[in-house]
Design a protein around this motif. Structure first.
Motif, PDB file in Angstrom:
ATOM      1  N   ARG A 141       0.639  -1.225   0.124  1.00 59.27           N
ATOM      2  CA  ARG A 141       0.083   0.054   0.072  1.00 59.27           C
ATOM      3  C   ARG A 141       0.789   1.291  -0.013  1.00 59.27           C
ATOM      4  O   ARG A 141       0.364   2.257  -0.707  1.00 59.27           O
ATOM      5  N   THR A 168      -5.158  -3.281  -0.755  1.00 64.55           N
ATOM      6  CA  THR A 168      -6.202  -2.293  -0.623  1.00 64.55           C
ATOM      7  C   THR A 168      -7.570  -2.377  -0.122  1.00 64.55           C
ATOM      8  O   THR A 168      -8.228  -1.601  -0.189  1.00 64.55           O
ATOM      9  N   LEU A 256      -7.465   3.503  -2.450  1.00 65.61           N
ATOM     10  CA  LEU A 256      -5.909   3.731  -2.051  1.00 65.61           C
ATOM     11  C   LEU A 256      -5.744   5.347  -1.691  1.00 65.61           C
ATOM     12  O   LEU A 256      -6.309   6.060  -2.544  1.00 65.61           O
TER      13      LEU A 256
END
Length: 260
Positions: A141, A168, A256
């Protein structure tokens, strides 16, 4: 002769690195062959960081070049060396073999020897190795926030996209939700099934998917909100087959953060 006592000879026959203690030779100047020589030299010189620290020990076990990507692909499922090279086409066979031996020695992976003639050994994560998953997903991430336009040499693989979805996924947005997505990303087909806060993601199509979503490199843009869902659909950057109303749901499930 270099200051460290190593002698390096490069000519049309290849490259030789030697000292009073060792000699490493490759008969080629191909980049993968040179990488192998450097890797073997690093193995000879390998030591510890000299730190009594968990992070230091982790870096010693999985911090070498390619190790994290090998772990990424094995988190999707067990694989042979050939399978791993499909997902990591730029790694040489010798370097892959070295990394697998290092991680097997550290107890991160185990090797299942072939049963039949001509079969290859299969590598899988141990329970200890699999426990690094949350760390890798968090690191994925973090790195994804810095992704920009793909470089010419950059590729997507099934395993990398599957792990992108896992990293995510937002369980809190998936409560009481039962939905299946089939994703087509730059020629790759993967699927994601969400069942009451639990995600199952893997390679291949999903028969009976509620929505099939075709995306290009706009995937990161819509997940960060840099590209609106309506604009992506209107411009043809995203094509949805099935329930189009599920596209905003997909974005919400796999949101995200943007880089600061």
């Amino acid at each position: 002769m270099a200051d460290n006592g190593w002698k390096v000879v490069m000519n049309s026959d290849g490259v030789t690195i030697s000292s009073d203690l060792f000699q490493l030779t490759t008969k080629s100047t191909e980049p993968t062959q040179l990488e192998t020589v450097v890797t073997e030299l690093q193995n000879i010189m390998h030591g510890t960081y000299g730190q009594y620290c968990g992070l230091s020990r982790a870096a010693e076990m999985i911090g070498e070049r390619w190790s994290l990507l090998i772990l990424r692909d094995l988190l999707v499922g067990p694989k042979t060396a050939t399978d791993l090279r499909v997902g990591l086409p730029r790694i040489s066979a010798n370097v892959l073999d070295t990394r697998l031996r290092e991680m097997e020695y550290s107890g991160v992976i185990r090797r299942q020897d072939p049963v039949g003639d001509g079969d290859q050994a299969v590598y899988e994560l141990t329970e200890y190795g699999r426990s690094v998953e949350d760390v890798l997903l968090a690191l994925s991430r973090w790195g994804a926030m810095a992704l920009a336009t793909p470089r010419p040499e950059d590729i997507l693989t099934e395993d990398s996209v599957v792990m992108a979805l896992r990293s995510t996924f937002r369980p809190e947005a998936a409560r009481d939700l039962d939905v299946g997505f089939e994703l087509h990303v730059d020629g790759i087909v993967i699927h994601a099934r969400v069942d009451n806060g639990t995600l199952t993601a893997n390679a291949g199509p999903l028969p009976g998917a509620d929505a099939t979503i075709e995306l290009g490199t706009v995937l990161k843009g819509i997940l960060t909100g840099a590209v609106s869902v309506s604009d992506a659909v209107a411009t043809g950057q995203v094509v949805v087959t099935g329930d189009e109303a599920l596209l905003p749901t997909f974005v919400d499930l796999f949101r995200l953060p943007s880089a600061p």
